[in-house]
Design a protein around this motif. Structure first.
Motif, PDB file in Angstrom:
ATOM      1  N   GLN A 125       3.872   4.079  -4.742  1.00 33.32           N
ATOM      2  CA  GLN A 125       3.057   4.859  -5.443  1.00 33.32           C
ATOM      3  C   GLN A 125       3.042   4.457  -6.998  1.00 33.32           C
ATOM      4  O   GLN A 125       2.397   4.845  -7.627  1.00 33.32           O
ATOM      5  N   GLU A 149       8.607   1.796  -7.616  1.00 34.75           N
ATOM      6  CA  GLU A 149       8.530   1.759  -6.164  1.00 34.75           C
ATOM      7  C   GLU A 149       8.063   0.450  -5.592  1.00 34.75           C
ATOM      8  O   GLU A 149       8.633  -0.364  -4.667  1.00 34.75           O
ATOM      9  N   ALA A 187       0.836  -1.299  -0.045  1.00 32.20           N
ATOM     10  CA  ALA A 187      -0.113  -0.128  -0.152  1.00 32.20           C
ATOM     11  C   ALA A 187       0.777   1.309   0.157  1.00 32.20           C
ATOM     12  O   ALA A 187       0.518   2.352  -0.319  1.00 32.20           O
ATOM     13  N   VAL A 188       2.105   1.073   0.402  1.00 31.70           N
ATOM     14  CA  VAL A 188       2.941   2.340   0.639  1.00 31.70           C
ATOM     15  C   VAL A 188       3.450   2.602  -0.817  1.00 31.70           C
ATOM     16  O   VAL A 188       3.628   4.031  -1.040  1.00 31.70           O
TER      17      VAL A 188
END
Lengths: 351, 819
Positions: A145, A149, A142-143
């Motif tokens: 983007q 990443e 969920a981190v």
């Protein structure tokens, strides 16, 4: 083609093959499905299932139960069996078993990424993930983007990392990107799995290449049908097809230019194994295509049990069990929503 | 099942299974529950499933079964809770509180709700408590970091200052100086987060944070020595305290997300030392406060569980009984009028009175207007097999049943097995020392029988415990055969007087060349001890044991064939007597019976005849003169007659039976088509009709091939089975040789060194070898061989073993099968 598997297979694989064949005989039969289809309430389904191998998993559930509970518990059984087999497995088989779960892993990654894109709660998303496709740092997805990443943070630790090489872009994630990513990953995964099976050789290679080719072809058809009318270019579409299978390479060329379902049908009917699937559908009917494919798949998976001394039975068993869980979900859903007339729409009998 | 029966007792209880009858019960619907419950107490009726075509949830009482399942689930929940809380359900019989099922259902529901609520409250408190404990740990550990960091920082600073104060030398790096000075001037405010993360995830956690912030973090961690309870999962886990320093808001959100993903619990923390101490005090105060609340909650809960535990056993058995009653009721078919249920089932004939009594009692107790109707049905179905065994005979019957359950009322080999099995075992295990060890071991089981039977034993222990009476007899018989073989851990004893033989002179020089002389009368019981250790010991014992094995084998096979006669008489099957039993008897006895006779004659007369020679030339050249191998007058004629009889009996066995069966079938067929129906014989006719249905497809070729196989099997089997009995000799030989090896090569060798340590080691090895090899492995192998001799050599002469077991509906059996 055939090595001397019969001579040495049982040294490491015999026990587990016996186990998996034992599990297979626990799959629900047509008689079970007939009984299940007659159920009036979910409690009836529970009662019937407690008489089967699902018994220990369902008997401690308090009475008003939901479809999700049934599905969850049934999946739990599959997961337990899988874990047991994985624990007992030695080198090539354990890798093979791990390969079987990568598909779920890809689905889970896509699920979480899409979920966070639409700002859903991570915990809620995690519950929806298939337990076979879990890995340690899945929640951290969920981190991320963008793809780069995503890869650099999380996926580099997972077995999916090599599949990512083709889709690392710095573009921000959106629905279309994610779907392309899923299909690219799947393509890379299937190709890798295919190569791995070829390397194993013997009956495993023979049977698995058949099963995986079917999977690849089905995905190609689905990609084609789903991308009709989107901005996906022909070349992009062509890139998403796996580089093996019955349709490779000429069928892919033809599929890549298809503009509607009937053209797809035209392409597929040139291939005898798929002719029977398409000939059963009347023109313009795409809903039943899924079921037809599932039926064909189940037939092929069942056939893989006819041979001994190969790993495809493990793959086949897991796929069959998953199909069974889909069936149970459909039946319970129909029963819960009082739509019993539709029960037979999507149930694929295994035996 | 030790109940006493009236005078009707048939003399041979175990020989034939109980006479069974198919009974039909018509029970009015209002008393059906009570009736089935009483029948379950009685446990002598096996219900037939009359609704087998219906799926479980379509049956009449599916709803009640669901309800029972629900109650059972609640009880399992209680049990789990009790196990967690360490409350064991009391086994003491509580005063039977009268509670009906509906009441119980309600009560269980209430208790469950109460317990669930209490658990929820407790969990909430526990969670806060655990969080506080974690917080305290974080405060302590992180405080340590900060204070140590502070002190080292000041030390560094002081060092730096001292260096700066000192003479600036040339090799002082200019840049470093600059850096430090700018650093101290800028004083970037770093943010930090503190918390706990599970130990096994800690590495991955740090890696991810490192990657997410591109290395712009500083992480410190400290392990907590003892595992803490995780507030969320409530399980004990090993955790690490971490402190992460970061700069910038974006990094913070990222780290927060990662913390969330890893299930790391974060706690606020201040740098200020005074505040820290105040926090610690505050937290400690709240922890102790919560602790008392928690304790009282737990006490309350365990009280509740205790009250549940007091009645748990009773409730559990009630629910289980109830469920089994409804399962049984589901097997009954509903009458068209829906006023009564019809049950069918098998019961032993002797039980009809008890069943009727139970029915009457049930009708009376449930205030039913009409009693249940009990009637016996006539059927062609084969009834189940039911032997009323006691704790002594059960194990032996199990041995037979493991091969196959006897056909209804056929001769039961179990009766003979009780004696022959331990005896054949002992022939192979003849050593009275080992026998005594075995006896002592099994006596422990038998003395502690009452205590052990209630317990749950391990797999192997349970098996040996179940067969304790078999082992008892095996031990007794092996003491007996051990005395005959004169073996005691392979040491000979002169128990029954002194040996009959002695050396010719004192020096005993010519004992091995000239031999001994007989001084006294023959040794009264068993083998003369003087044989032990002599050169001729083996030839003597081999000849003895071999011949004995053949005698025992022929005797047992004859017993088997005679039993087939009893079966044929019992089932009125004349064909089997005349064309199976008699030729078989003749064949076996004319060859091997004759051999046995020769053996006995040879023993009695002390003749030197070579029995191999006699037997072989009886076949090869029956007309030759016997010469010195003649044992009795007229032996040649007798042999020729016997050979002829044996040859004749083979076609006798083979041909007439299938032909006669065919003729019988044809006769019946003809009779059926031509006999006019008579009103008086109607019922009889129906029965005949019924009977012929079973034999409708009479395939002559099939019957003939079957008979051919049977004949060949018997003829070849007569030879091979007799040879098979030689295993008695072989195993007995192996046993005595092994024990003498252990005795001579271990114990005596160690003795010879005259060294205490070697002697002790030798004794230890001897004991372990005796126990491990002789007492355990040899027992097992002799057991298996005895088993084989019974299953194959003995039972194939007569035993069909294609019946099925009587499995009554009984509450007593119910409690056993659970768990």
């Amino acid at each position: 083609m055939y090595g001397f598997e019969a001579l040495t297979f049982n040294i490491h694989g015999g026990y587990l093959e016996a186990i998996v064949r034992g599990h297979r005989s626990g799959l629900l039969t047509a008689a079970d499905y007939n009984n299940l289809c007659q159920c009036e309430t979910l409690d009836d389904i529970k009662m019937h299932l407690t008489a089967t191998e699902y018994g220990p998993y369902l008997q401690n559930e308090p009475s008003p139960l939901h479809t999700t509970t049934i599905v969850e518990k049934c999946t739990l059984k599959l997961v337990d069996e899988y874990k047991h087999m994985l624990c007992q497995a030695t080198e090539p088989l354990s890798i093979f078993l791990e390969y079987c779960t990568y598909g779920h892993m890809i689905d889970n990654v896509v699920l979480i990424v899409t979920g966070t894109l639409h700002e859903r709660d991570v915990q809620e998303l995690l519950e929806k993930c298939h337990p076979l496709g879990m890995f340690d740092s899945i929640a951290t997805l969920a981190v991320a983007q963008n793809m780069r990443e995503l890869y650099r943070l999380v996926l580099v630790d997972t077995p999916l990392a090599p599949y990512f090489s083709e889709c690392i872009t710095s573009e921000d994630l959106d629905d279309m990107n994610i779907e392309i990513m899923r299909n690219t990953l799947y393509k890379a995964y299937l190709e890798d799995f295919y190569r791995f099976c070829q390397k194993l050789g013997g009956a495993t290679a023979e049977i698995m290449s058949d099963l995986l080719a079917f999977e690849a072809d089905r995905r190609a058809v689905n990609i084609t049908i789903n991308s009709i009318g989107t901005e996906l270019t022909r070349d992009d579409r062509r890139k998403l097809y796996s580089n093996f299978g019955l349709l490779y390479p000429y069928g892919h060329e033809e599929l890549a230019v298809c503009e509607d379902l009937d053209q797809v049908r035209g392409v597929m009917e040139k291939y005898p194994p798929y002719q029977s699937i398409f000939s059963r559908l009347s023109y313009g009917e795409s809903q039943l295509l899924d079921k037809a494919f599932y039926e064909e798949e189940v037939k092929r998976l069942c056939l893989s049990f006819e041979q001994q001394f190969h790993y495809a039975v493990f793959f086949a068993y897991m796929r069959l069990r998953e199909q069974e869980i889909r069936n149970l979900m459909w039946i319970s859903e129909c029963v819960a929503q009082n739509q019993k007339s539709r029960v037979h729409d999507s149930v694929v009998f295994i035996f | 099942m030790g109940e006493v029966r009236g005078g009707c007792c048939p003399p041979m209880d175990l020989f034939r299974s109980e006479a069974m009858q198919l009974v039909q019960l018509i029970i009015p619907i209002e008393s059906v529950h009570l009736t089935v419950s009483y029948l379950g107490d009685l446990g002598l009726l096996q219900f037939k499933d009359l609704n087998s075509e219906k799926s479980p949830f379509q049956r009449t009482y599916a709803a009640q079964i669901k309800k029972c399942g629900e109650m059972a689930r609640k009880l399992r929940f209680f049990k789990e809770q009790m196990e967690k809380a360490g409350v064991s359900p009391s086994s003491k019989p509580v005063t039977r509180t009268d509670i009906d099922m509906d009441g119980l259902d309600l009560k269980l529901g209430e208790l469950e709700a109460e317990l669930v609520e209490m658990n929820a409250n407790n969990d909430k408190l526990q969670r806060t408590y655990n969080e506080l404990i974690e917080y305290k740990l974080v405060l302590l550990k992180a405080g340590e970091f900060f204070s140590s960091a502070l002190s080292s920082a000041t030390a560094q600073q002081r060092e730096m200052e001292s260096r700066q104060v000192g003479e600036e030398s040339l090799d002082t790096p200019l840049l470093a100086d600059q850096e430090i000075s700018t650093d101290s001037s800028k004083q970037v405010k770093l943010g930090f987060l503190t918390g706990l993360v599970p130990k096994e995830k800690s590495l991955a956690f740090e890696r991810i944070i490192f990657r997410a912030t591109r290395g712009n973090v500083f992480i410190r961690r400290a392990a907590i020595e003892e595992p803490v309870i995780d507030p969320v999962s409530g399980e004990k886990t090993e955790k690490n305290v971490f402190v992460v320093f970061y700069s910038g808001e974006r990094a913070k959100t990222k780290i927060l997300k990662i913390c969330e993903a890893f299930g790391a619990n974060r706690y606020p923390f201040t740098e200020d030392l005074g505040k820290q101490n105040r926090m610690i005090d505050e937290v400690s105060g709240r922890v102790s406060e919560l602790k008392t609340t928690l304790d009282s909650g737990i006490l309350h809960r365990s009280n509740l569980l205790q009250t549940i535990g007091d009645q748990f056993v009773q409730w559990n058995s009630m629910v289980r009984k109830e469920k089994s009653i409804y399962h049984t009721l589901n097997m009954l078919s509903l009458d068209v009028t829906k006023k009564c249920l019809v049950a069918e089932g098998w019961s032993p004939v002797f039980a009809s009175k008890q069943i009727q009594e139970a029915l009457q009692r049930a009708a009376f107790d449930s205030n039913s207007q009409v009693g249940a109707i009990f009637q016996v049905l006539h059927t062609k179905e084969s009834p189940p097999t039911y032997f009323r065994t006691n704790k002594f005979t059960t194990a032996f019957q199990e041995i037979v049943d493991a091969y196959g359950v006897a056909k209804y009322q056929e001769a039961n080999p179990g009766v003979y097995t009780i004696v022959t099995f331990p005896f054949l075992f002992a022939v192979m295990f003849g050593d009275w020392g080992h026998g005594i060890c075995l006896l002592l071991a099994t006596l422990i089981y038998i003395i502690r029988e009452k205590k052990l039977s209630g317990q749950k034993l391990g797999d192997i222990t349970e098996m040996t415990f179940g067969g304790r009476y078999v082992i008892l007899l095996m031990a007794l018989f092996s003491i007996y055969t051990g005395l005959i073989y004169n073996e005691f851990f392979s040491v000979p004893f002169e128990l029954f007087g002194s040996s009959a033989y002695a050396c010719r002179d004192l020096s005993c020089r010519d004992a091995t060349t000239e031999g001994l002389i007989k001084v006294g009368s023959t040794y009264p019981f068993g083998v003369d001890p003087v044989w032990h250790g002599t050169r001729s010991e083996l030839p003597f014992l081999n000849s003895l044991k071999m011949k004995m094995s053949i005698l025992l084998g022929v005797a047992q096979m004859n017993l088997g064939i005679i039993l087939s006669y009893f079966n044929a008489v019992y089932f009125r099957n004349g064909l089997n007597i005349w064309f199976q039993f008699i030729p078989q008897m003749i064949f076996l006895n004319s060859l091997f019976g004759y051999l046995s006779l020769l053996i006995i004659v040879k023993w009695c007369t002390g003749s030197q005849a070579d029995l191999y020679h006699v037997m072989i030339y009886m076949f090869l050249s029956p007309t030759d003169e016997l010469g010195e191998n003649q044992l009795f007058a007229g032996q040649k004629i007798a042999q020729q007659v016997l050979l002829l009889l044996a040859l004749v009996s083979v076609p006798w066995m083979l041909l007439p039976k299938p032909l006669l069966l065919k003729k019988q079938h044809q006769d019946r067929h003809q009779g059926q088509s031509y006999t006019p129906l008579q009103i008086t014989e109607e019922s009889l006719q129906v029965e005949v009709n019924h009977d012929s249905h079973g034999h409708e497809e009479f395939e002559f070729s099939e019957v003939f091939v079957h008979q051919l196989i049977h004949t060949i099997e018997f003829v070849l089997g007569a030879v091979s089975n007799t040879a098979s009995y030689l295993r008695l000799w072989a195993l007995s030989l192996a046993h005595s040789e092994l024990s003498s090896v252990f005795y001579e090569k271990v114990l005596l060798l160690a003795w010879g060194f005259n060294n205490v340590i070697i002697l002790i080691v030798g004794i230890i090895i001897f004991i372990f070898a005796t126990i491990g090899v002789l007492l355990v492995m040899e027992t097992l192998s002799a057991f298996l061989h005895a088993l084989r001799l019974h299953w194959v050599e003995f039972q194939n002469k007569f035993y069909e073993g294609d019946g099925y077991k009587f499995y009554p509906f009984s509450f007593a059996l119910l409690s056993d099968e659970d768990d």
